[in-house]
Design a protein around this motif. Structure first.
Motif, short mmCIF file in Angstrom:
data_model
loop_
_atom_site.label_atom_id
_atom_site.label_comp_id
_atom_site.label_asym_id
_atom_site.label_seq_id
_atom_site.Cartn_x
_atom_site.Cartn_y
_atom_site.Cartn_z
N UNK A 81 0.71 -1.26 -0.05
CA UNK A 81 -0.03 0.11 0.05
C UNK A 81 0.87 1.29 -0.03
N UNK A 82 2.15 1.23 0.36
CA UNK A 82 3.18 2.53 0.51
C UNK A 82 3.68 2.48 -0.97
N UNK A 83 3.31 1.51 -1.95
CA UNK A 83 3.89 1.54 -3.29
C UNK A 83 5.21 0.94 -3.42
N UNK A 100 -6.17 -0.57 -9.70
CA UNK A 100 -5.53 0.71 -9.99
C UNK A 100 -4.04 0.97 -10.23
N UNK A 101 -3.29 -0.02 -9.55
CA UNK A 101 -2.11 0.24 -9.57
C UNK A 101 -1.30 -0.17 -10.44
N UNK A 102 -1.98 -0.85 -11.62
CA UNK A 102 -1.37 -1.37 -12.57
C UNK A 102 -2.07 -1.12 -13.99
N UNK A 121 -1.65 20.82 0.00
CA UNK A 121 -0.92 19.83 -0.29
C UNK A 121 0.31 19.39 0.42
N UNK A 122 0.90 20.40 1.25
CA UNK A 122 2.05 20.31 1.98
C UNK A 122 1.77 20.21 3.40
N UNK A 123 0.50 20.12 3.58
CA UNK A 123 -0.18 20.10 5.09
C UNK A 123 0.41 18.54 5.88
N UNK A 124 -0.09 17.55 5.09
CA UNK A 124 0.45 16.23 5.63
C UNK A 124 1.36 15.54 4.92
N UNK A 125 2.39 14.86 5.53
CA UNK A 125 3.28 13.90 4.83
C UNK A 125 3.01 12.52 4.73
N UNK A 126 2.01 11.92 5.74
CA UNK A 126 1.79 10.65 5.75
C UNK A 126 0.24 10.30 5.49
N UNK A 127 0.01 9.02 5.07
CA UNK A 127 -1.18 8.65 4.85
C UNK A 127 -2.17 8.67 5.99
N UNK A 128 -1.86 8.15 7.10
CA UNK A 128 -2.28 8.26 8.35
C UNK A 128 -3.21 9.49 8.77
N UNK A 129 -2.28 10.46 8.66
CA UNK A 129 -2.46 11.79 9.01
C UNK A 129 -3.82 12.30 8.19
N UNK A 130 -3.89 12.03 6.82
CA UNK A 130 -4.55 12.39 5.92
C UNK A 130 -6.03 11.51 6.25
N UNK A 131 -5.77 10.36 6.30
CA UNK A 131 -6.94 9.31 6.47
C UNK A 131 -7.56 9.83 7.77
N UNK A 139 -5.32 4.04 -1.47
CA UNK A 139 -4.30 3.55 -2.76
C UNK A 139 -3.22 4.30 -3.13
N UNK A 140 -3.07 5.48 -2.35
CA UNK A 140 -2.11 6.28 -3.05
C UNK A 140 -0.75 6.12 -2.17
N UNK A 141 0.32 6.60 -2.56
CA UNK A 141 1.64 6.34 -1.92
C UNK A 141 2.05 7.79 -1.25
N UNK A 142 1.40 7.99 -0.13
CA UNK A 142 1.33 9.48 0.29
C UNK A 142 2.95 9.65 1.00
N UNK A 143 3.77 10.67 0.54
CA UNK A 143 4.88 10.84 0.96
C UNK A 143 5.34 12.35 0.23
#
Length: 2006
Positions: free
Chosen positions: A1503-1505, A1766-1768, A1643-1653, A1618-1622
């Motif tokens: 899930x992290x790509x 969607x990843x492929x 777009x620059x508020x969060x750097x991790x998927x957990x924070x966004x979710x 489904x994104x590779x948030x980083x």
């Protein structure tokens, strides 16, 4: 390393410089019996081909199958690439048929494949190889065709099976050892490597280059009772054979065994290492005695006990193994088995028997009587191949017509033989005479010594007779001399040479016998006279260029060297010279008199052909042509043309001069005085070879000797070519060497000597002038001051000479050395030819005694070495063009005059280097030296080691020189003199892009640049421009503004300044009056930036100029500029000296050696007592990083409190050790208060001075490092300014204003002018080290840096404010902390890791078949896994590994998160136990790893790509279904690699694999190592970096969506999952809107998927009405898709907007939606039944929208399978896009547009077609065509459009009109000029924006493809260009504008994307000159635009749209 010297090993040079070529033919048994084995044969061929370098000029391959009849599948010239050959092999079908006729097949390949028409290069000497794979015995005879192939020189290798007849294969093979055998063809891989090795050996042997042979020789002696009487003779025999061997551990080894009943070893192969030991032991041998005789047992014994590694045998290293048997009786036991076993193991057996012995032991064909064992033994391919060998036959015309010339022919043969090495195993010679019939005087094997051959030649008698039958003679030598019985070694691969001397035309036909000789491989060289038929000579010769001609045979010496070069092939080596460094000045002097009128076209063609071979460029080869008759006349000079095209055009256009008489002498004098001069372009003084090629058709009417000698004296190499009308002796006298004089019968025969001339003039010279010191030659003379004043320093002088000599290669033909001492008189210690070895020279130098005496007469000594040492009789090779060097070591001022003798030495071309001491006169040394920069100085001779390296590495310095000329009204009269001054200074520079660069600025009120530092690259261009300068005029005179202008606009990288590379920056100011403005500030700024300022003023300005210049001594004054010539020489000399001083460590030292003067100023007050040890350590650590030496870095330390005190100065210590010791011993000073100002003043006045060791005036950087612990009590501003004024860089100070510093780097460092490449997308990183809290505000400047896209990393100490550090950093995690800076090493790695954004990561799972069927292969599987793991980087955040075994059920041995180190994983793998069980359920195992291993809980980072890889090792067919679980894994995005064995089902493995090509197979698992590397390579190709995206969600939060909002929120959450948030991968923002929009996060508020979710989960519905979607779209454009909000659009990261709208908008959506699309944002939308039509209008393409009845139904369009795919999966947004069932996710996540490696461009040419460009239009059209030729025009690569305009624009064709380059080129070629007026460029720009850069016209702008517009405009526009140009830029179009002198350059710059993209030519015919510049700019722009585009899109074979992995 470098190739060896050509003269020693000519063919080694050939090998060194190119890989060998081979013609390889495979002959495959395609009969019925090989059907089953055919796939293995095919694979074998493929593997061999893979090891070849298939290319038209390297290896060629053919393949033939046969059964009853042969059939060629493809010939040697069918395919020219490895891919094509492999494809053809892969597609082979088995032929079938019977019986097997191998003989017919061999005959077929001989007659039909090894022929020139089929691509064979046999006649060119390329090795011919045949590899036969035969599976049975032949039904026809193989002997005759096999022999025919060998006769042809084909090397045959035969591979058979157990069904083949091994003897038949041995007979077929070139050598019995070339016959190999396998049990079945499936075992072919076992002999693959063996065959490749043998092939390699043969190729190397074939080109006569292998190391000296080695042999292991065993003697087996019959010691039974019956040989007692004969034993002494046997012993003598052994001794004689040993005497012929080269016994050594690494050459020949010998063992000896005696036997009777039992064998006994007398000594083994490793017992003795010297011949003497063996001979002594053999002499002492005692007869063994005993009976019976068991020879079989003895043979078995030597096989088992002697031919073994432990006994010294080197059979495993491929060393030949030989057994010599001496047997005197019949054996009592069986010998067949043991003899066969020996032969089988590769031992060659030789035997001598008596009448009682049994002969069947010896190999078939062994001679039974008169055995010459020695020739047998030592000619089994065992001749030393490193020694070149030749068979040379002379065929001499002995007919009546050559009676008078015969003595000359005989002498010629004798001289050539003298050059050969005549020996049995080296060169052999034969002589044949002929007239009517031929007659051999002696054969190749008649004589074996040079003396005998020379005696025989000397005694030759003329044969006589007529007529002359050359044809019969050629046939005779073919049939009777080039044969083995006559001594020819042709079949052994020895070159066969025939030298024919013929004095007339042949009476019979020569063509057939000449062809027969060439067919045989004989190289024929034919030499004729004026009576011969030159065409006949050319037909006979191997190559027409090998036919030579003399007027009569008495002139033969003139071509002797030429012949030797050709026959000896030394010229092959000469081609290896690095042509990068070869330069030549070539002058052709052509006889243009009346007598050459008919031959002149041939002369012209000859010159043209020679020029074609040269590399004509400014800095490579230059050419001049002069014609002469009565007077000479230059057609063009060496500097007239700088391109080959121009020279060839000029030569083609030459007209014959005419006139008489012919004055060759005057012409030679003319070229010496007028052509070989610097002003005419000669680079003689720069050491470039000077060549003169004279073509003269008659005898000269004047004297040629004096001018010829003058040319040679000048060092010019003269080559003279005459005709039968010329005087050959005159030609020889003119030439550099008699061998350089050549002759043709008339000029139409010039082609016959062209190659010969090219070899001599070009390549032989290049070896001499090569920069490579391995091949360079030098004559070096040391002239040593031996007067009384140098007595104490003499040992150091002697050591210096010795060290320099150690660097030389002293040999007869390399470097030569002489030493002369002098005081009152000079005296030679030894001359250049006294010693020829380094040892002798060093011994002589070591033994030098000091001469003594006074006074010091340096002038007389210089005259002495000129007259007595630099002469041929003393060993000087000056006349041969060898560089002449004089190194003078002088310890005082001379008592006599040095000027005249120094000038005489320079005139002679001697390079003089002078080294003096402090007692010497530096000006005197500079006058003596070849160049002032060659004068070096040391304080004492004991310091000589400091200049040793500098002297050795002498090279020219580089400088950036700017002239600033006063062009005001006051200098009008003096301006011509100023201009001349500039010109003369430029003449002294070495102008080149990489040497000196020049710029010129004129000024009065305002400055104006005439040209920049990067405008011109050649001296000629600059001088021409300076000559044409016009006086500027104007008033008043603002010198201050002009100085500021050159600082800001000229001394910059964009203008060509190389200050950042450390190149000295110099300004030369000529000012005629006092400035109207202030000059001090700008002059100080220039000095501060390191510019050296020199100035010349008049009486009105001299004082001001003194203030401006760097040092008062750098200024000069004249009354008026018209007087400048009076002081010019003096000023130029001083200027040059100062220029040279500016070069770090003098100009002769490599500039890569940086130097610094570093002063530490330490706060020693009471307040720093506790911190002083840390300060001391800091200083020590910095010093450790420096290179402290006299001529490198210097260090001083000063402490201060109330008063300063120097601990040591810059010149106190000269070694790092001393400085470190002094620093370590520092004591704290103490005291108060702290007066930093006084301390700064102190170091300025007392430390940064020459007397204290500062080298500031020499341009060495001055650095002051201040460590201060408190605020100063006195004023620091004035002394700090004074230091800066001095050019000292100061580090340190307080208070700490971090904010100001951040703002400063933003405004002054992260800028294009300072070198920042931010606008090109290059990452910008700032690393801040701060030791305290800032006194000013940091927030605003930190935000400004982030806004700019700069990544900030902040490192603080315990004194810093950690929150401040976090606020400054790009991300809080980028703020790091250490307790104090001494702990910095602890975070270094952490910082580096943070930078490493590109680290690849992988999750690798091994799934191993652990069923019963793999028990035996399991260890190999385990080893395989271990080897793969060894290649991985196993770490928590890098690679992770899991292993699962399965049979009936699967079982995990360990998971992806079980181990985090490679050691642990390897240990776990090593401990694996085989699972066992049956049946094999591969399907269940695949399902298991999908559900239980590729999961987050088991450590998967899918899930992290992170790429997910599964490697399956399966040893059989699965019992359950594999299709569904395999598809599920692929669906999940797992890359599956399957490896099976012969028991596996290959189709099943292909179905399981991610791609069929990922299924690999081995016969057994024990073969896994064979494809380990293959798997690793494949793995590497699939690890690609995940794409990056900026994704913004825009959610309708109005009252109408309240019920559906939870579903919308869930939708967002699932997409985010489904994104590779980083920060460096995917970024996400979310906006809600109703009446007004509101950003939930950026777009620059969060750097991790957990924070966004988590944030999305907590979203509250906004509510409100009405719904303003248009305003919301505008808001995200203006506030979210911006750099400050985190958008990376400027870096080329795809920008995406996902709109969820539940109702119709209350405002207009079209304008804002268009603006978003225009800015490149891809818009996707989901609407409800109320909004779906509006959403369709908003999205990028209607297919990007989706409709639901209500948002509560949104889950229906977001099915799990869509999410998983969607990843492929990806879709291409072009025509044909599916309009229904759109999978939004695949759309969204694979706008990964294009593979980075495949650049795409849309290129539009906008051409000025107005009336003003009519004459230039063809050039414009050609330019467009040439640029198009460089593009890759295809549907999915580059597209091209052309538009013409005048009043109105008109498209010739659009971007989608043509899809192939051919069509575009045809359309361009057919362009017609449009015509019309006026020129409306603005309207044209608007037209292309609105009509060409559109999707309908083929533009792919919306797909992210770079859009380029190339404008060619020939005038100023009549309408406004700014608005349409801005509109194009707004659209993202990159505009390049090219104008002419009629265009408005500012208008061009305004139109262009960037001012640097505006280019200019004088008129359009000059367009080729900027073509490369344009292409480079385009490439840069395209690379910048396509930074993030990782994966290619395309159709798969399945028909759906998928990602193609390359």
């Amino acid at each position: 390393g470098s190739p060896p010297v050509c003269q020693r090993q000519r063919l080694y040079c050939l090998l060194w410089n190119r890989a060998p070529s081979r013609d390889v033919v495979f002959l495959l048994d395609g009969s019925d019996d090989t059907r089953a084995g055919f796939p293995a044969m095919r694979d074998f061929v493929q593997r061999v081909v893979e090891t070849l370098a298939v290319d038209e000029n390297k290896d060629r391959v053919a393949l033939v199958q046969y059964s009853r009849d042969p059939a060629a599948n493809f010939y040697l010239n069918t395919y020219t690439t490895k891919e094509n050959v492999v494809d053809a092999v892969t597609g082979l079908r088995h032929k079938g048929g019977r019986p097997l006729n191998t003989g017919a097949a061999l005959q077929y390949v001989r007659d039909n494949v090894f022929t020139a028409s089929s691509g064979s290069r046999r006649l060119d000497g390329v090795p011919q190889l045949l590899i036969l794979l035969s599976g049975g015995r032949s039904f026809d005879n193989v002997d005759t065709p096999a022999a025919a192939l060998k006769e042809l020189g084909v090397k045959v290798f035969a591979v058979g099976t157990r069904s083949s007849d091994i003897r038949e294969l041995q007979k077929i093979s070139y050598d019995p050892s070339f016959a190999l055998s396998v049990s079945e063809f499936t075992d072919l891989p076992n002999v693959h490597q063996q065959l490749i090795s043998v092939l390699g050996t043969v190729i190397v042997k074939d080109i006569t280059f292998i190391r000296a042979p080695s042999r292991d020789v065993v003697f087996l002696l019959d010691g039974s009772d019956d040989t007692r009487a004969g034993f002494p003779a046997m012993r003598d025999f052994v001794q004689r054979v040993v005497e012929t061997l080269a016994v050594d551990e690494n050459k020949d080894r010998v063992a000896l065994v005696q036997y009777s009943r039992d064998p006994a070893a007398q000594f083994y192969l490793n017992t003795f290492n010297t011949k003497d030991d063996i001979v002594n032991t053999v002499r002492g041998l005692r007869h063994k005695g005993g009976r019976p005789l068991n020879t079989g047992a003895a043979l078995q014994y030597v096989r088992d006990d002697i031919f073994t590694a432990s006994s010294g045998s080197r059979s495993l290293q491929g060393i030949p193994q030989m057994l010599i048997l001496l047997s005197g009786g019949r054996s009592n036991d069986n010998v067949d088995v043991s003899a066969s076993a020996l032969k089988e193991s590769g031992v060659l057996i030789f035997g001598i028997g008596t009448q009682n012995s049994k002969t069947q032991i010896f190999q078939s064909g062994f001679p039974k009587s008169n055995v010459d064992l020695f020739s047998l033994l030592f000619h089994i391919r065992l001749v030393d191949k490193s020694i070149a060998r030749k068979d040379v036959v002379f065929l001499l015309d002995g007919s009546d017509g050559t009676r008078s010339g015969f003595p000359a022919m005989r002498d010629f043969v004798q001289r050539v033989v003298e050059k050969l090495t005549v020996e049995e195993n080296r060169d052999r010679v034969s002589v044949v005479q002929y007239s009517r019939e031929p007659e051999a005087n002696f054969y190749l094997n008649t004589y074996t010594t040079k003396e005998n051959v020379v005696d025989a030649v000397t005694g030759l008698r003329h044969k006589g007779g007529r007529p002359l039958n050359t044809g019969a003679a050629l046939q005779y030598v073919r049939d009777n001399v080039f044969t083995a019985s006559s001594g020819s070694r042709r079949l052994d691969g020895v070159p066969q040479l025939l030298i024919l001397l013929s004095g007339g035309r042949s009476f019979d036909n020569v063509d057939t016998p000449a062809a027969a000789l060439k067919e045989l491989g004989v190289k024929v060289f034919a030499i004729g006279t004026r009576s011969s038929d030159s065409r006949e000579m050319q037909r006979i010769s191997q190559d027409p260029s090998q036919a030579m001609s003399v007027s009569d045979f008495t002139d033969l010496p003139s071509i002797q060297q030429q012949l030797l070069s050709s026959t000896d092939l030394c010229n092959l080596c000469l081609f290896s010279v690095d042509l990068e460094t070869a330069r030549k000045d070539v002058v052709f002097l052509l006889d243009g008199s009346d007598g050459t009128r008919s031959g002149f076209p041939a002369m012209r063609d000859f010159v043209q052909r020679v020029v074609e071979k040269l590399t004509v460029e400014e800095n490579r080869d230059r050419v001049s042509v002069v014609q002469y008759s009565r007077e000479p006349e230059a057609n063009f000079y060496l500097n007239t043309y700088t391109t080959k095209e121009n020279v060839v055009d000029a030569v083609t256009g030459l007209r014959h001069k005419g006139g008489r008489p012919l004055n060759t002498g005057a012409a030679l004098q003319y070229v010496r005085d007028n052509v070989f001069t610097a002003s005419s372009g000669s680079r003689r003084l720069d050491g470039v070879p000077q060549l003169l090629i004279l073509l003269s058709g008659g005898r000269s009417f004047d004297n040629v000797d004096t001018p010829a000698a003058a040319l040679k004296e000048l060092g010019v190499k003269v080559f003279a070519i005459g005709t039968r009308s010329s005087d050959s002796r005159e030609m020889q006298r003119i030439s550099q060497d008699p061998s350089h004089a050549m002759s043709v019968s008339d000029f139409t025969d010039l082609p016959s000597i062209q190659q010969q001339l090219f070899v001599q003039t070009d390549l032989c010279n290049l070896c001499l002038f090569s920069v490579d010191l391995e091949t360079a030659r030098k004559d070096v003379v040391f002239l040593l001051d031996g007067s009384d004043g140098t007595r104490s320093g003499f040992p150091a002088m002697r050591d210096f000479v010795q060290r320099v000599v150690e660097k030389l290669t002293v040999e007869e033909n390399r470097d030569r050395v002489s030493v002369v001492q002098y005081s009152r008189e000079p005296e030679a210690n030894f001359y250049l030819n006294t010693y020829t070895t380094k040892e002798n020279v060093v011994d002589a130098v070591t033994g030098l005694r000091h001469k003594g005496g006074r006074p010091l007469n340096t002038g007389a000594a210089l005259q002495y070495v000129r007259d007595n040492v630099f002469t041929a009789s003393s060993g000087s090779r000056r006349l041969d063009g060898v560089p002449q060097l004089l190194i003078l070591l002088s310890g005082g001022r001379s008592f006599d005059n040095v000027d005249t003798p120094a000038a005489a030495l320079k005139e002679l071309g001697v390079k003089v280097f002078a080294v003096g001491t402090r007692s010497s006169d530096i000006r005197e040394l500079q006058k003596i030296s070849y160049d002032p920069s060659f004068a070096l100085s040391v304080s004492e001779f004991t310091d000589l080691p400091n200049v040793h390296q500098q002297l050795i590495s002498s090279r020219a310095p580089s400088r950036d020189v700017v002239f600033l000329l006063d062009g005001s009204d006051g200098t009008r009269a003096g301006f011509p003199a100023m201009r001349d001054f500039v010109q003369r200074v430029v003449e002294t520079l070495a102008v080149d892009e990489n040497k000196d660069r020049v710029a010129l600025v004129q000024y009065s009120r305002d400055p104006a640049a005439q040209f920049y530092l990067n405008t011109f690259n050649t001296k000629d261009d600059i001088v021409n421009t300076v000559r044409g300068l016009r006086h500027k005029g104007g008033r008043p005179l603002n010198t201050g503004a002009a100085l500021q202008y050159v600082r800001d606009n000229i001394f910059t990288a964009s203008s060509g300044s190389r200050s950042l590379q450390g190149i000295p920056q110099m300004l030369i100011l000529l000012s005629g009056g006092r400035s109207n403005d202030n000059v001090d500030v700008s002059a100080s700024a220039l000095k501060e930036s390191g510019v050296l300022i020199f100035g010349i003023g008049t009486q009105n300005s001299s004082r001001e100029v003194e203030r401006i210049v760097t040092d008062p001594s750098y200024s000069q004054s004249v009354s008026e500029f018209t007087d400048i010539a009076r002081v010019q020489e003096q000023y130029l000399s001083s200027l040059k000296t100062q220029l040279l001083k500016a070069i770090p460590i003098t100009p002769t030292v490599d500039k890569s050696i940086a130097r610094k003067d570093v002063v530490f100023l330490l706060d020693g007050s009471d307040g720093t007592r506790s911190g002083f040890p840390a300060m001391r350590d800091f200083v020590q650590r910095v010093v450790e990083k420096l290179t402290v030496e006299e001529n490198r870095d210097r260090v001083s330390v000063v402490q201060y409190s109330r008063e300063p005190e120097a601990n040591f100065y810059l010149n106190t210590y000269t070694t790092k050790e001393n400085v470190v010791d002094a620093v370590t011993g520092l004591r704290h000073k103490g005291g108060r208060p702290l007066n930093t100002g006084a301390a700064l003043q102190y170091v300025r006045d007392n430390v940064f001075t020459a007397s204290s060791g500062s080298r500031r005036l020499d341009g060495v950087p001055q650095l002051l490092i201040l460590l201060s612990g408190g605020r100063s009590f006195d004023n620091v501003d004035t002394p700090a300014a004074a230091l800066k004024e001095l050019g000292v860089k100061v580090f340190g100070g307080r208070p700490l204003n971090t904010g100001a510093a951040l703002q400063y780097v933003r405004d002054n460092v992260f800028t294009a002018s300072s070198g920042s490449r931010r606008l090109d997308g290059v990452p910008q990183l700032l690393i801040l080290l701060s030791g305290g809290r800032s006194f000013d505000n940091v927030d605003t400047p930190a935000a400004a840096l982030k806004e700019l896209g700069v990544k900030v990393f902040a490192i603080g100490t315990r004194s810093s404010d950690s929150r401040e550090m976090q606020r400054i950093s790009q991300d809080p995690s980028h703020a790091m902390s250490v307790s104090d800076f001494t702990d910095l090493p602890s975070i270094q790695q952490q910082l580096v890791r943070t930078f490493d954004l590109e680290t690849t990561r992988k999750d690798v799972v091994f799934l191993l078949d652990g069923s019963d069927g793999t028990r035996s292969g399991f260890p190999a599987m385990r080893d395989f896994v271990q080897r793969v793991v060894e290649k991985l980087t196993v770490e928590e955040n890098r690679d992770r590994v899991s292993v699962v075994q399965y049979s009936r059920e699967p079982e995990a041995n360990f998971y992806l998160n079980t181990y985090t180190t490679k050691e642990n994983v390897v240990d776990a793998v090593t401990g694996l136990r085989h699972k066992g069980g049956r049946p094999l359920n591969t399907g269940a195992a695949l399902q298991y790893v999908r559900d239980n291993v590729f999961t987050a809980s088991s450590g998967s980072r899918r899930l992290d790509g992170v790429p997910q890889l599964l490697i399956l090792l399966s040893g059989g067919r699965s019992f359950d279904n594999v299709d569904t679980p395999a598809a599920a894994l692929k669906e999940l995005g797992v890359k599956v690699f399957a490896v099976g064995t012969r028991s596996s089902d290959i189709r099943e493995l292909q179905k399981i694999s991610y791609d069929p090509s990922f299924a690999l197979s081995v016969s057994e698992f024990t073969d896994l190592p064979n494809f380990h590397q293959q798997l690793i390579s494949v793995l590497g190709t699939v690890i690609v970096r995940a794409p990056s995206r900026d994704v913004v969600f825009l959610l309708d939060g109005s009252d109408g969506t309240r019920a559906g909002f939870p579903a919308m929120r869930d939708f967002v959450q699932r997409v985010v999952e489904t994104l590779a948030v980083d920060e460096n991968k995917d970024r996400v923002a979310l906006v809600q809107y109703s009446r007004d929009p509101a950003a939930q996060f950026y777009l620059n508020t969060f750097n991790t998927k957990d924070d966004i979710v988590n944030t999305v989960r907590g979203l509250r519905h906004k509510g409100g009405r009405p719904l303003n979607t248009g305003a919301a779209l505008q808001y995200v454009r203006d506030n979210i898709f911006t750099a400050s909000s985190g958008s990376r659009s400027l870096q080329g990261i795809p920008q995406m907007l996902i709109l969820l709208s539940g109702g119709r908008s209350n405002d207009n959506v079209d304008v804002s939606a268009s603006a978003l699309k225009e800015s490149g944002v891809l818009i996707f939308g989901i609407g409800t039944q109320n909004s779906s039509r509006e959403v369709e209008r908003i999205v990028t393409d209607p297919s990007y929208s989706q409709s639901v009845s209500e948002f509560t139904d949104i889950a229906r369009v977001q099915e799990p399978d869509a999410l998983s795919r969607m990843t492929k999966e990806t879709q291409i947004f072009q025509s044909g896009f599916p309009k229904s069932n759109v999978d939004l996710f695949s759309l969204l996540f694979h706008i990964r547009l294009v593979d980075k490696s495949i650049a795409r461009k849309d290129v539009v040419f906008l051409l000025d077609g107005s009336d003003g460009t009519r004459s230039g239009f063809p050039a414009m059209r050609d330019f467009v065509q040439r640029v198009v030729e460089k593009l890759t025009v295809e549907e999915n690569r580059d597209r091209v459009s052309v538009v013409q305009y005048s009043r109105e624009p008109e498209a010739n064709f659009y971007l989608n009109t043509y899809t192939t380059k051919e069509n575009v080129v045809d359309a361009v070629t057919g362009l017609r000029h449009k015509g019309g007026r006026p020129l409306n460029t603005g309207a044209a720009l608007q037209y292309v924006r609105d009509n060409v850069f559109t999707a309908s016209s083929g533009s792919r702008r919306l797909d992210g493809v770079p859009q380029l517009l190339i404008l060619l405009s020939g005038g100023r526009s009549f309408d406004n260009v700014e608005t349409p140009a801005a509109a194009l830029k707004e659209l993202g179009v990159k505009v390049f504008a090219i104008g002419t002198r009629s265009s408005d350059s500012r208008e061009m710059q305004r139109i262009s994307q960037d001012p640097s993209h505006a280019m200019s030519v004088s008129d359009f015919t000059d367009l080729p000159s900027i073509q490369q510049q344009l292409l480079s700019s385009v490439e840069t722009v395209v690379v910048g635009v396509t930074t993030e585009t990782p994966t290619v899109l395309g159709k798969s074979h399945c028909g759906d749209l998928r990602v193609q992995t390359c």
